[in-house]
Design an enzyme around this catalytic site. Structure first.
Site, PDB file in Angstrom:
ATOM      1  CG  PHE A  11    -112.149  13.510 -53.129  1.00  0.00           C
ATOM      2  CD1 PHE A  11    -113.426  13.939 -53.495  1.00  0.00           C
ATOM      3  CD2 PHE A  11    -111.046  14.149 -53.700  1.00  0.00           C
ATOM      4  CE1 PHE A  11    -113.596  14.967 -54.422  1.00  0.00           C
ATOM      5  CE2 PHE A  11    -111.209  15.177 -54.618  1.00  0.00           C
ATOM      6  CZ  PHE A  11    -112.481  15.577 -54.988  1.00  0.00           C
ATOM      7  CG  ASP A  31    -110.656   2.564 -48.467  1.00  0.00           C
ATOM      8  OD1 ASP A  31    -110.671   3.333 -49.431  1.00  0.00           O
ATOM      9  OD2 ASP A  31    -110.139   2.864 -47.367  1.00  0.00           O
ATOM     10  N   GLY A 107    -100.209  -7.601 -58.936  1.00  0.00           N
ATOM     11  CA  GLY A 107    -100.240  -9.065 -58.815  1.00  0.00           C
ATOM     12  C   GLY A 107    -101.638  -9.609 -59.086  1.00  0.00           C
ATOM     13  CE1 TYR A 150     -99.723  10.648 -52.544  1.00  0.00           C
ATOM     14  CE2 TYR A 150     -98.937  12.659 -53.577  1.00  0.00           C
ATOM     15  CZ  TYR A 150     -99.907  11.682 -53.431  1.00  0.00           C
ATOM     16  OH  TYR A 150    -101.069  11.768 -54.167  1.00  0.00           O
ATOM     17  NE  ARG A 191    -104.939  16.880 -50.850  1.00  0.00           N
ATOM     18  CZ  ARG A 191    -104.473  16.706 -52.078  1.00  0.00           C
ATOM     19  NH1 ARG A 191    -104.942  17.392 -53.074  1.00  0.00           N
ATOM     20  NH2 ARG A 191    -103.533  15.820 -52.297  1.00  0.00           N
TER      21      ARG A 191
HETATM   22  P1  NAD Z   1    -108.439   9.884 -50.121  1.00  0.00           P
HETATM   23  O1  NAD Z   1    -107.578   9.907 -48.906  1.00  0.00           O
HETATM   24  O2  NAD Z   1    -109.790  10.509 -50.041  1.00  0.00           O
HETATM   25  O3  NAD Z   1    -108.607   8.400 -50.653  1.00  0.00           O
HETATM   26  C1  NAD Z   1    -107.616   7.418 -50.528  1.00  0.00           C
HETATM   27  C2  NAD Z   1    -108.300   6.137 -50.073  1.00  0.00           C
HETATM   28  O4  NAD Z   1    -107.291   5.089 -49.994  1.00  0.00           O
HETATM   29  C3  NAD Z   1    -108.915   6.267 -48.683  1.00  0.00           C
HETATM   30  O5  NAD Z   1    -110.241   5.761 -48.701  1.00  0.00           O
HETATM   31  C4  NAD Z   1    -107.996   5.414 -47.792  1.00  0.00           C
HETATM   32  O6  NAD Z   1    -108.668   4.866 -46.682  1.00  0.00           O
HETATM   33  C5  NAD Z   1    -107.521   4.369 -48.777  1.00  0.00           C
HETATM   34  N1  NAD Z   1    -106.247   3.761 -48.390  1.00  0.00           N
HETATM   35  C6  NAD Z   1    -105.081   4.380 -48.092  1.00  0.00           C
HETATM   36  N2  NAD Z   1    -104.136   3.479 -47.780  1.00  0.00           N
HETATM   37  C7  NAD Z   1    -104.726   2.252 -47.881  1.00  0.00           C
HETATM   38  C8  NAD Z   1    -104.277   0.928 -47.695  1.00  0.00           C
HETATM   39  N3  NAD Z   1    -103.011   0.662 -47.299  1.00  0.00           N
HETATM   40  N4  NAD Z   1    -105.143  -0.089 -47.920  1.00  0.00           N
HETATM   41  C9  NAD Z   1    -106.420   0.150 -48.325  1.00  0.00           C
HETATM   42  N5  NAD Z   1    -106.905   1.389 -48.496  1.00  0.00           N
HETATM   43  C10 NAD Z   1    -106.060   2.429 -48.276  1.00  0.00           C
HETATM   44  O7  NAD Z   1    -107.585  10.565 -51.308  1.00  0.00           O
HETATM   45  P2  NAD Z   1    -108.003  10.913 -52.797  1.00  0.00           P
HETATM   46  O8  NAD Z   1    -107.838  12.364 -52.956  1.00  0.00           O
HETATM   47  O9  NAD Z   1    -109.301  10.273 -53.139  1.00  0.00           O
HETATM   48  O10 NAD Z   1    -106.835  10.193 -53.589  1.00  0.00           O
HETATM   49  C11 NAD Z   1    -107.033   8.946 -54.262  1.00  0.00           C
HETATM   50  C12 NAD Z   1    -105.796   8.619 -55.085  1.00  0.00           C
HETATM   51  O11 NAD Z   1    -105.577   9.661 -56.047  1.00  0.00           O
HETATM   52  C13 NAD Z   1    -104.517   8.498 -54.271  1.00  0.00           C
HETATM   53  O12 NAD Z   1    -103.731   7.449 -54.782  1.00  0.00           O
HETATM   54  C14 NAD Z   1    -103.831   9.827 -54.495  1.00  0.00           C
HETATM   55  O13 NAD Z   1    -102.441   9.706 -54.389  1.00  0.00           O
HETATM   56  C15 NAD Z   1    -104.258  10.159 -55.915  1.00  0.00           C
HETATM   57  N6  NAD Z   1    -104.224  11.607 -56.171  1.00  0.00           N
HETATM   58  C16 NAD Z   1    -105.199  12.431 -55.686  1.00  0.00           C
HETATM   59  C17 NAD Z   1    -105.124  13.792 -55.956  1.00  0.00           C
HETATM   60  C18 NAD Z   1    -106.188  14.763 -55.503  1.00  0.00           C
HETATM   61  O14 NAD Z   1    -106.096  15.970 -55.823  1.00  0.00           O
HETATM   62  N7  NAD Z   1    -107.213  14.348 -54.783  1.00  0.00           N
HETATM   63  C19 NAD Z   1    -104.050  14.311 -56.688  1.00  0.00           C
HETATM   64  C20 NAD Z   1    -103.071  13.432 -57.134  1.00  0.00           C
HETATM   65  C21 NAD Z   1    -103.177  12.075 -56.890  1.00  0.00           C
HETATM   66  N1  UDP Z   2    -101.960  26.301 -48.592  1.00  0.00           N
HETATM   67  C1  UDP Z   2    -102.264  27.506 -47.971  1.00  0.00           C
HETATM   68  N2  UDP Z   2    -103.146  27.518 -46.915  1.00  0.00           N
HETATM   69  C2  UDP Z   2    -103.764  26.385 -46.470  1.00  0.00           C
HETATM   70  C3  UDP Z   2    -103.479  25.168 -47.110  1.00  0.00           C
HETATM   71  C4  UDP Z   2    -102.570  25.144 -48.158  1.00  0.00           C
HETATM   72  O1  UDP Z   2    -101.725  28.550 -48.344  1.00  0.00           O
HETATM   73  O2  UDP Z   2    -104.563  26.488 -45.520  1.00  0.00           O
HETATM   74  C5  UDP Z   2    -101.046  26.293 -49.741  1.00  0.00           C
HETATM   75  C6  UDP Z   2     -99.951  25.223 -49.703  1.00  0.00           C
HETATM   76  O3  UDP Z   2     -98.812  25.706 -49.025  1.00  0.00           O
HETATM   77  C7  UDP Z   2     -99.674  25.007 -51.178  1.00  0.00           C
HETATM   78  C8  UDP Z   2    -101.030  25.243 -51.839  1.00  0.00           C
HETATM   79  O4  UDP Z   2    -101.820  25.964 -50.893  1.00  0.00           O
HETATM   80  O5  UDP Z   2     -98.767  25.975 -51.655  1.00  0.00           O
HETATM   81  C9  UDP Z   2    -101.765  23.956 -52.221  1.00  0.00           C
HETATM   82  O6  UDP Z   2    -101.713  23.101 -51.116  1.00  0.00           O
HETATM   83  P1  UDP Z   2    -102.515  21.729 -50.991  1.00  0.00           P
HETATM   84  O7  UDP Z   2    -102.261  21.264 -49.602  1.00  0.00           O
HETATM   85  O8  UDP Z   2    -103.931  21.925 -51.380  1.00  0.00           O
HETATM   86  O9  UDP Z   2    -101.906  20.695 -52.038  1.00  0.00           O
HETATM   87  P2  UDP Z   2    -100.497  20.491 -52.820  1.00  0.00           P
HETATM   88  O10 UDP Z   2    -100.732  21.041 -54.180  1.00  0.00           O
HETATM   89  O11 UDP Z   2     -99.388  21.239 -52.124  1.00  0.00           O
HETATM   90  O12 UDP Z   2    -100.292  19.030 -52.834  1.00  0.00           O
END
Ligand code: NAD
Ligand code: UDP
Length: 318
Positions: A11, A31, A107, A150, A191
């Site tokens: 995403f 990826d 690295g 995580y 989510r």
């Molecule tokens: P996502 O799952 O859509 O994207 C993660 C991508 O990483 C995927 O395309 C997956 O295939 C790839 N991936 C996972 N493990 C891998 C591996 N071992 N080797 C190669 N590719 C791998 O999630 P996202 O929401 O786009 O999150 C991206 C980053 O942002 C993550 O590091 C996540 O922890 C961080 N993040 C996202 C949010 C959010 O709200 N979306 C919040 C906090 C942190």
């Molecule tokens: N949650 C909910 N209903 C759902 C999915 C999530 O009430 O169908 C709640 C979840 O328990 C949390 C909040 O919504 O308190 C946000 O959850 P999310 O999974 O989006 O991400 P988080 O912030 O917990 O990483």
């Protein structure tokens, strides 16, 4: 710049790829598609400024050619055990992407003399005892709880990034991302944003875990990408929160979604069990981002959801 972006098919990775190319950079996406989707990159087919390597970041990374910047975004990112692709169901992969994947990505940066940016998370604050969360808050994480795979992987990733900065003098940056939403979110990641939008568009009651009084602060993806891009180009090395400080309870969020979608099942809220270690409150203190990056979010939640709904309708073929 020639930029290596791990997690490019995800995403956030796919939005970041677009932005980097629009800014005139060449992007090498990497990826293994464990949670990502080829569709997220389909529009880049044939683009001379984009190339792709299918690879697991937990294994040694080799990239031919030059690299000026490494952005490490690869990690499973959903907390929901009900989703087969949530990190509680990919615990070892999550730990490895955060630990070994960060090591390998750093690295690469070291080998090529490149800059580095780590995608960290608000989850490093755990179930916070300080509110809102400033970057100086050290967090309240249960090291063996269901979310620990995580949280602790990202905490280790931050420590490793700072070690490479201090010891190897790599130009590193750490963004602590708070809940972000927008087009190209995975529909099945469990989510709250994809769950509620899909339930509402199907005319179903929204499933609230617990009493719905827990809060989150949701950031629209374009705002997040702007903050990340500014941090990338900055000379600031300490972690920076990027998120929208507009805090909302899950109950209020449910009402808003029902209003925007005209969901008639709106008043029926099905209570289900709250997830273990689910943080009660979350809100970023973005003073640092405002001061260092002159950044703050521009898109309010209502506008952001309206911009996201067409994507969900299209994916659900409505
Ligand atoms: P996502 O799952 O859509 O994207 C993660 C991508 O990483 C995927 O395309 C997956 O295939 C790839 N991936 C996972 N493990 C891998 C591996 N071992 N080797 C190669 N590719 C791998 O999630 P996202 O929401 O786009 O999150 C991206 C980053 O942002 C993550 O590091 C996540 O922890 C961080 N993040 C996202 C949010 C959010 O709200 N979306 C919040 C906090 C942190
Ligand atoms: N949650 C909910 N209903 C759902 C999915 C999530 O009430 O169908 C709640 C979840 O328990 C949390 C909040 O919504 O308190 C946000 O959850 P999310 O999974 O989006 O991400 P988080 O912030 O917990 O990483």
């Amino acid at each position: 710049m020639h930029i290596l972006l791990t997690g490019a098919a995800g995403f956030l990775g796919s939005h970041l790829t677009n932005r980097l190319i629009a800014e005139g950079h060449d992007v090498i996406g990497l990826d293994n598609f464990i949670t990502g989707n080829k569709d997220n990159l389909a529009h880049l087919a044939g683009n001379p400024h984009f190339s792709f390597i299918r690879h697991d970041v937990s294994n040694f990374i080799f990239v031919p050619g030059e690299i000026d910047y490494v952005l490490h975004f690869a990690s499973p990112a959903s907390p929901n055990p009900a989703s087969p692709l949530g990190y509680p169901n990919l615990p070892i992969q999550t730990l490895k992407a955060g630990a070994l994947g960060t090591h390998n990505s750093l690295g690469v940066a070291r080998a090529y003399g490149a800059k580095f940016l780590l995608a960290s998370t608000s989850e490093i604050y755990g179930d916070p005892l300080e509110h809102p969360q400033k970057e100086t808050y050290r967090g309240n994480v249960d090291p063996t709880g269901t979310r620990s795979v995580y949280d602790e992987a990202k905490r280790f990733a931050e420590a490793l990034t700072m070690a490479y900065h201090r010891f190897h003098h790599i130009d590193t940056h750490i963004v602590r991302i708070f809940n972000t939403y927008g087009p190209r979110m995975r529909l099945d990641d469990g989510r709250v944003v994809p769950n509620f939008l899909q339930q509402a568009l199907r005319g179903e009651p929204l499933t609230i875990y617990g009493d719905g009084m827990q809060t989150r602060s949701f950031c629209y993806v374009d705002d997040l990408i702007e903050g990340i891009y500014r941090l990338m180009l900055s000379d600031y090395h300490e972690p920076v929160n990027i998120g929208n400080p507009n805090e909302i309870s899950i109950c209020e969020f449910a009402d808003l979604v029902n209003e925007l979608t005209g969901n008639q099942a709106g008043t029926i809220i099905k209570m289900a069990k709250r997830l273990g270690n689910d943080p009660q409150r979350r809100q970023p203190d973005i003073t640092r981002a405002k001061t260092i990056l002159n950044w703050e979010p521009k898109v309010n939640f209502r506008e952001g959801l309206l911009a996201t709904l067409p994507y969900f309708k299209q994916k659900m073929a409505l």
